[in-house]
Design an enzyme around this catalytic site. Structure first.
Site, PDB file in Angstrom:
ATOM      1  N   HIS A  20      -7.741  -1.471  13.600  1.00 42.68           N
ATOM      2  CA  HIS A  20      -7.062  -0.860  12.447  1.00 42.68           C
ATOM      3  C   HIS A  20      -7.662   0.518  12.129  1.00 42.68           C
ATOM      4  O   HIS A  20      -6.954   1.445  11.743  1.00 42.68           O
ATOM      5  CB  HIS A  20      -7.215  -1.802  11.250  1.00 42.68           C
ATOM      6  CG  HIS A  20      -6.553  -1.362   9.991  1.00 42.68           C
ATOM      7  ND1 HIS A  20      -5.294  -0.797   9.952  1.00 42.68           N
ATOM      8  CD2 HIS A  20      -6.971  -1.421   8.698  1.00 42.68           C
ATOM      9  CE1 HIS A  20      -4.973  -0.535   8.695  1.00 42.68           C
ATOM     10  NE2 HIS A  20      -5.970  -0.884   7.914  1.00 42.68           N
ATOM     11  N   TRP A  80       0.845  -1.186   0.000  1.00 41.95           N
ATOM     12  CA  TRP A  80       0.000   0.000   0.000  1.00 41.95           C
ATOM     13  C   TRP A  80       0.889   1.249   0.000  1.00 41.95           C
ATOM     14  O   TRP A  80       1.832   1.321   0.787  1.00 41.95           O
ATOM     15  CB  TRP A  80      -0.905  -0.013   1.237  1.00 41.95           C
ATOM     16  CG  TRP A  80      -1.950   1.053   1.169  1.00 41.95           C
ATOM     17  CD1 TRP A  80      -1.924   2.263   1.785  1.00 41.95           C
ATOM     18  CD2 TRP A  80      -3.158   1.000   0.417  1.00 41.95           C
ATOM     19  NE1 TRP A  80      -3.044   2.983   1.462  1.00 41.95           N
ATOM     20  CE2 TRP A  80      -3.826   2.229   0.617  1.00 41.95           C
ATOM     21  CE3 TRP A  80      -3.742   0.050  -0.416  1.00 41.95           C
ATOM     22  CZ2 TRP A  80      -5.040   2.533   0.030  1.00 41.95           C
ATOM     23  CZ3 TRP A  80      -4.955   0.336  -1.007  1.00 41.95           C
ATOM     24  CH2 TRP A  80      -5.600   1.563  -0.785  1.00 41.95           C
TER      25      TRP A  80
HETATM   26 ZN   LIG Z   1      -7.993  -2.912   5.217  1.00 43.85          ZN
END
Ligand SMILES: [Zn+2]
Length: 209
Positions: A58, A16
């Site tokens: 997260h 990412w």
């Molecule tokens: Zn994710």
């Protein structure tokens, strides 16, 4: 038949944008008696590298950590739905599928072909928030997709993550479903047992049931 639906972890794999790069460094040394080499590897990478699980923490302050989920969610019957030739998965795409008894769902999209690109693919197929709300209504416990995020690229607000994670639905991202067809499987998706994790890389396999 066992299908390994994880992507290999390598120094050149796509990550990412902004996430830590993968750094696998050989730290081998000669044995004390000098008869052989002891090979080992230093590993540096983000917790959302490659095929991985997202825990609520997260995206949600005080959300559940990965270790707070029983492995029963990560192991069990899973349905693969192939949804080709779409830019995103919306509620209408989901409503025409058979959801009888589906607790875990993995979406195979055109993304799976892009693991061969060798670089990060910005135009990946994502799940729309309204599609995520449909999955909440169906009582799904785990949702998988075949690229590094379930939200649209550059979606700063992460609405799809929030719909799912606020309901403690685990997200399995970074699958490679190229070799798998639609149907029923047994899923085994076992993340590294990182303490208090926001997410963790997982080895995920599908077994014909
Ligand atoms: Zn994710």
């Amino acid at each position: 038949m066992i299908y390994d639906v994880t992507v290999p972890i390598t120094n050149t794999m796509p990550v990412w944008p902004g996430d830590p790069p993968v750094q696998l460094s050989a730290k081998s040394h000669e044995s004390r008696d000098k008869t052989h080499i002891v090979s080992l590897t230093a590993i540096a990478m983000g917790s959302h590298t490659g095929t991985h699980i997202d825990a609520p923490f997260h995206m949600i302050k005080d959300g559940k950590r990965l270790h707070e989920f029983p492995l029963e969610i990560l192991v069990g019957r899973a349905t693969v739905f192939k949804i080709p030739r779409v830019r995103s998965i919306g509620r209408a795409d989901l409503e025409r599928l058979d959801w009888t008894g589906v607790e875990r769902v993995l979406f195979k999209t055109d993304n799976s072909a892009h693991w061969l690109d060798g670089q990060f693919y910005e135009g990946f197929v994502y799940l729309e928030p309204a599609g995520a709300e449909f999955l909440v209504e169906r009582g799904v416990r785990l949702v998988g997709i075949d690229y590094l995020s379930i939200d649209k690229f550059r979606s700063e607000a992460h609405p799809t993550h929030l719909v799912l994670l606020s309901k403690n639905i685990l997200i399995l991202e970074g699958l490679n479903l190229r070799a798998v067809t639609s149907g029923q499987y047994m899923l085994y998706a076992l993340p590294l047992n990182l303490q208090d994790a926001d997410g963790a890389p997982a080895r995920a396999i599908l077994v014909n049931s």
